[in-house]
Write an enzyme that holds these catalytic residues in place. Sequence first.
Site: not given
Lengths: 249, 445
Positions: A155, A142
Amino acid sequence: MRNALGSVDTVLLLGGRSEIGLAVVERLVRAGASRVVLAARGGTAPAERLRELGAEVHVLDFDASRPETHPALIEEAAAKLGDLDVVIPAFGVLGSQAVYDDDPVAAARDVAVNFGGHVSAGLAAARRLREQGHGALVVLSSVAGVRVRKANFVYGSAKAGLDGFAQGLADSLHGTGVRVVLVRPGFVIGRMTRGMTPAPMSVTADAVADAVVEALGSGRGTVWVPARLRPVFAVMRILPRDVWRRMPR
Amino acid sequence: MTPLTGWGRTAPTPATVLRPRSADEAAALLKEAGRRGVVARGLGRAYGDAAQNAGGLVLDCAALAPSWSLDEETGLVTASAGMSLHDLMTALLPRGWFVPVTPGTRYVTVGGAVAADVHGKNHHADSSFGAHLRSLRLLTADGTLRTLGPGDDLFWATVGGMGLTGVVVEAAFRCVPVETSRMRVDVRRTRDLEETLEVMTAGDHDYRYTVAWIDLLARGGRMGRSVLTRGDHARLDELPPRARRDPLAFGPRPRLSAPPWVPDGLLNRATIGAFNALWYGRAPADRRGLIQGVAPFFHPLDGVGGWNRMYGSRGFVQYQFVVPFGAEDTLRRIVERLSRAGVVSFLTVLKRFGEGTPGMLSFPMPGWTLALDIPVGQDGLAAMLTEFDGWVAAAGGRLYLAKDSRMSAATMAATYPRLEEWRAIRRRADPDGLFVSDLARRLRL
């Protein structure tokens, strides 16, 4: 086996209910893949749609948080499919940073899935692919991991770890016939991000899947979705720390 | 590990490559095969993945004990599997013998010719390579060397069996006597596909060797226009006086070589269109009795070493199918569709097949076969060829395994009716599945 025009025959999806994962599998089946394993917690995953498209679909029980089960799962999938042409670990959890701040144990648990689970599943898959001498491992990183932000650094740091893991793994597999496709999406609108305000340049699971399938066909090793995130993050990466710190989200 | 591809240079996979020089060495090397098995490879002229084995062992058999013998009375030739047809022609032609079947290249091994049951321009008259075989020596999974004849099941599982029953070590086959090393050739142009089919149907039986080259880029009323090349071995009295002094000479001119690097997209609609127009335009409308050497007649592309590189880095696929006589509509539909899609195919050839062999996975059957090369990268190519697969299967036809690099296991199972029978024989000869290839995995043979 992948054929001369890039179609594959078998696909293993880890995280068998993942929107992005299923969107990739569906595209591969439409392009000719005939056997699929969906591995998901509780052994339930939406197999019907793929079966309607003509694929033979097996659903296996899979727990991303139990790395000790991952090697056996890869072997079980290979027993069902034969050679694994494409392996897609697409599982993941996204909690809010505020919750993690109050619950460090929950944060560690989610990092164990988002990073540790991908390491054990990725290495187990890589061992099998290396022995086969062919196959592709899709790693869903990501942009959150490209430069970690204060708004979601738990995250983001797991994704940063995964991104580094994928780069190292890709290099270690060079010359073995096995490919790693490293995917760096921006904000993906979908079930995982429901209730959150989409970031600029957000994309859908379908757009990510299109990019993954294109990369599998073209041989590209790193994919940004959308593609213009790449130059954007070339700049983001070098922004001075005190500017970056003020990023609103 | 060495990355290997077929002639089309697509889908490379790495394998451990070993070069046995004798049958004994090959038998010893079989023990080196691990879980990923082993397959024999010859000169790598199969277009797809037939002689690749990802992560496993590949026996490069091109150096396998080069030896041959000829019975001058009967023309029976016994040759080791690593001999190429080029080597054999060089040895046999000066003695007045010619191989019974040659494909479009001389650079295939005897082992490969058996494994693919290759065919040539004489298929309508003489069938394929397997029809001329008298015996085979096959190294099987248990490490024993078996001598097989046309009475054995395993013989016909091996002919056309793509190397999946064992390693062919030697083959004995009947050659044909010739008076000269030249061909007497008639060339004729046709204006469209209908005329091509008509002329071939009416006249093929007058020649031992025939083939049509189709200009796939011609459209409308000229669609399917072709140059027919048909010939026989020239008799001594047909040679010009000068050539009669050395009627059996065989020395193909030294080969040109394709440059090591070629820009992608060199062969495109414009260049191939121009080439096709030139080729068609240059061909005589109807010329008889042309005297030509064996090499230019049978193997025009062998004149350019490494011509497969001309298609660029992404490689190319060859699509070769056969449909039975009576299914001409399927052939027409495919040619129309290719012509309309502007598919860039260099040297598309059409041929009438005669009787096939009892080889269970052998490709030829009585009917029409069309073969075309297509560079990888044309939009919609995969979907179009998959659609063709369906038409070919519905017409009772099939695709040639030595050329295939992309069909599905389902198409394979639907179009080779004797696949189960072949599998049963293979299981008996190789119960643990020692012999395996990328093609075998892809098509779940």
